[in-house]
Design a protein around this motif. Structure first.
Motif, short mmCIF file in Angstrom:
data_model
loop_
_atom_site.label_atom_id
_atom_site.label_comp_id
_atom_site.label_asym_id
_atom_site.label_seq_id
_atom_site.Cartn_x
_atom_site.Cartn_y
_atom_site.Cartn_z
N LEU A 1 100.90 8.33 -20.81
CA LEU A 1 101.86 9.42 -20.66
C LEU A 1 101.52 10.62 -21.54
CD1 LEU A 1 105.24 7.44 -20.54
CD2 LEU A 1 103.83 8.24 -18.62
N ALA A 2 100.32 10.63 -22.12
CA ALA A 2 99.94 11.72 -23.02
C ALA A 2 100.08 13.07 -22.32
CB ALA A 2 98.51 11.52 -23.50
N CYS A 3 100.56 14.06 -23.06
CA CYS A 3 100.85 15.39 -22.52
C CYS A 3 100.14 16.44 -23.37
CB CYS A 3 102.36 15.62 -22.52
SG CYS A 3 102.86 17.26 -22.00
N SER A 4 99.21 17.15 -22.78
CA SER A 4 98.47 18.18 -23.51
C SER A 4 99.42 19.23 -24.08
CB SER A 4 97.45 18.85 -22.59
OG SER A 4 96.48 17.93 -22.15
N GLY A 5 99.25 19.52 -25.36
CA GLY A 5 100.07 20.52 -26.02
C GLY A 5 101.36 20.02 -26.60
N GLY B 1 104.07 17.52 -28.80
CA GLY B 1 104.24 16.85 -30.07
C GLY B 1 105.67 16.39 -30.19
N PHE B 2 106.10 16.05 -31.39
CA PHE B 2 107.50 15.68 -31.59
C PHE B 2 108.42 16.89 -31.43
CE2 PHE B 2 105.51 12.12 -33.91
CZ PHE B 2 106.10 11.09 -33.20
N ILE B 3 107.88 18.08 -31.70
CA ILE B 3 108.65 19.31 -31.56
C ILE B 3 108.08 20.20 -30.46
CG2 ILE B 3 109.38 21.43 -32.73
CD1 ILE B 3 109.37 19.86 -35.36
N ALA B 4 106.76 20.30 -30.38
CA ALA B 4 106.11 21.18 -29.42
C ALA B 4 106.25 20.66 -27.99
CB ALA B 4 104.63 21.33 -29.77
N ASP B 5 106.58 21.55 -27.07
CA ASP B 5 106.57 21.23 -25.65
C ASP B 5 105.16 21.40 -25.11
OD1 ASP B 5 109.26 20.70 -25.60
OD2 ASP B 5 109.84 22.68 -24.84
N GLY B 6 104.72 20.46 -24.29
CA GLY B 6 103.37 20.51 -23.74
C GLY B 6 103.33 21.00 -22.32
N CYS C 1 103.39 19.35 -19.76
CA CYS C 1 104.30 18.57 -18.92
C CYS C 1 105.73 19.12 -18.98
CB CYS C 1 104.30 17.11 -19.35
SG CYS C 1 104.74 16.86 -21.10
N GLY C 2 105.97 20.11 -19.84
CA GLY C 2 107.28 20.73 -19.92
C GLY C 2 108.22 20.10 -20.91
N SER C 3 107.72 19.18 -21.74
CA SER C 3 108.60 18.51 -22.71
C SER C 3 107.83 18.12 -23.94
CB SER C 3 109.25 17.28 -22.09
OG SER C 3 108.32 16.21 -22.00
N ASP C 4 108.59 17.71 -24.96
CA ASP C 4 107.98 17.11 -26.14
C ASP C 4 107.90 15.61 -25.91
OD1 ASP C 4 110.60 16.23 -26.38
OD2 ASP C 4 111.09 17.59 -28.04
N PHE C 5 107.55 14.85 -26.96
CA PHE C 5 107.39 13.40 -26.80
C PHE C 5 108.68 12.72 -26.38
CE2 PHE C 5 103.64 13.20 -30.04
CZ PHE C 5 102.78 13.69 -29.07
N ASP D 1 98.94 13.44 -27.28
CA ASP D 1 98.65 14.82 -26.90
C ASP D 1 97.40 14.91 -26.04
OD1 ASP D 1 96.57 14.42 -28.70
OD2 ASP D 1 97.45 15.66 -30.28
N SER D 2 96.76 16.09 -26.03
CA SER D 2 95.63 16.34 -25.14
C SER D 2 94.42 15.47 -25.44
CB SER D 2 95.23 17.81 -25.21
OG SER D 2 94.93 18.20 -26.54
N ILE D 3 94.26 15.06 -26.70
CA ILE D 3 93.13 14.18 -27.02
C ILE D 3 93.31 12.84 -26.32
CG2 ILE D 3 91.95 12.94 -28.87
CD1 ILE D 3 92.53 15.32 -30.69
N MET D 4 94.52 12.30 -26.39
CA MET D 4 94.81 11.05 -25.71
C MET D 4 94.77 11.23 -24.19
SD MET D 4 98.24 8.66 -25.94
CE MET D 4 98.09 8.24 -27.68
N ALA D 5 95.12 12.41 -23.71
CA ALA D 5 95.15 12.67 -22.28
C ALA D 5 93.75 12.83 -21.68
CB ALA D 5 95.97 13.92 -21.99
N GLY D 6 92.75 13.03 -22.54
CA GLY D 6 91.40 13.23 -22.04
C GLY D 6 91.17 14.63 -21.51
N TYR D 7 91.75 15.61 -22.20
CA TYR D 7 91.63 17.01 -21.77
C TYR D 7 90.16 17.41 -21.61
CZ TYR D 7 92.03 22.10 -21.91
OH TYR D 7 91.96 23.44 -21.62
#
Length: 245
Positions: free
Chosen positions: A98-102, A104-109, A111-115, A69-75
């Motif tokens: 490939l980390a995507c802010s926002g 998760g396994f269910i939440a779309d970030g 980037c427009g998608s989940d994991f 998520d965003s922590i891994m992405a360096g938000y």
């Protein structure tokens, strides 16, 4: 045959079919039929040369993909200050973050998608290792839905990358008070899924929980110094699990 072993056998058959077909499509965990007590899938086998064959000259050079998520992405930080990029700088091993802010396994970030939607990009990087971290972005979800989403994603990742090592990292919680139940649930969901496909799950603890001086103004995302602390904690935890990068 017990119900647990029967369900595990069905899961093994399903994963075998997925890998043999080269299909990366997701499969609902309810169809996989695994639970935490089920016999896990074995790790991806290493094929030894038979008589008359020549052994490979060398193993593939390491390539890492990270999904989180965003922590891994360096938000909130400058490019290159996220811990996966710092890992690449420290080790010389190529890392595709490939980390995507926002997400998760269910939440779309953002980037427009989940994991699960990041699997195609992971395939394109040809990784020898995929590091996947569960996220607090999935808070508010039921345990059953989170278990299903994590299992579906990890099974699809294994089917798409049968020879890559899959490593799961526990969910981060950066507040100074006890983590809510959702943080524990998301960690357990990923651990169960990673164990089921023969991967390695690593609990990295909460290295930033009492380090508010390492957090940005939102008290959620690490500073550049906080990302360095994360890198040290993660590499140390990986080494403790026998994973050296």
């Amino acid at each position: 045959m017990s119900k647990t072993r029967a369900r595990a056998a069905v899961a093994v058959l399903l994963l075998t079919l997925l890998m043999s077909s080269g299909c990366a499509a997701t499969v609902p965990a309810s169809e996989v039929g695994l639970d935490p007590s089920a016999t896990p899938f074995p790790a991806a086998p290493v094929r030894m040369p038979s008589a008359g064959e020549t052994a490979p000259a060398s193993v593939p050079a390491p390539v890492i993909v990270t999904i989180g998520d965003s922590i891994m992405a360096g938000y909130g930080l400058d490019p290159g200050e996220d811990w996966p990029t710092l890992l690449a700088d420290r080790t010389g091993v190529p890392v595709t973050n490939l980390a995507c802010s926002g997400a998760g396994f269910i939440a779309d970030g953002d980037c427009g998608s989940d994991f699960a939607g990041l699997i195609d990009a992971a395939i394109a990087a040809h990784p020898t290792m995929v590091i996947l971290q569960s996220s607090d972005n999935d808070d508010g979800q039921s345990d059953a839905d989170l278990d299903n989403a994590a299992m579906t994603t990890v099974v699809a990742l294994r089917a798409a990358l049968p020879d890559a090592r899959i490593v799961g990292l526990s969910t981060l919680w950066n507040q100074p008070y006890d983590a809510p139940d959702e943080i524990v649930s998301s960690t357990i969901a990923l651990q169960t899924a990673v164990d089921a496909v023969g991967g390695t799950f690593v609990d990295i603890g909460q290295p930033l929980q009492n380090g508010q001086d390492l957090m940005q103004f939102d008290d959620e995302h690490p500073t550049a110094a906080g990302q360095q602390v994360l890198l040290d904690a993660i590499t140390s935890a990986l080494a403790g699990a026998g994973i050296y990068v």
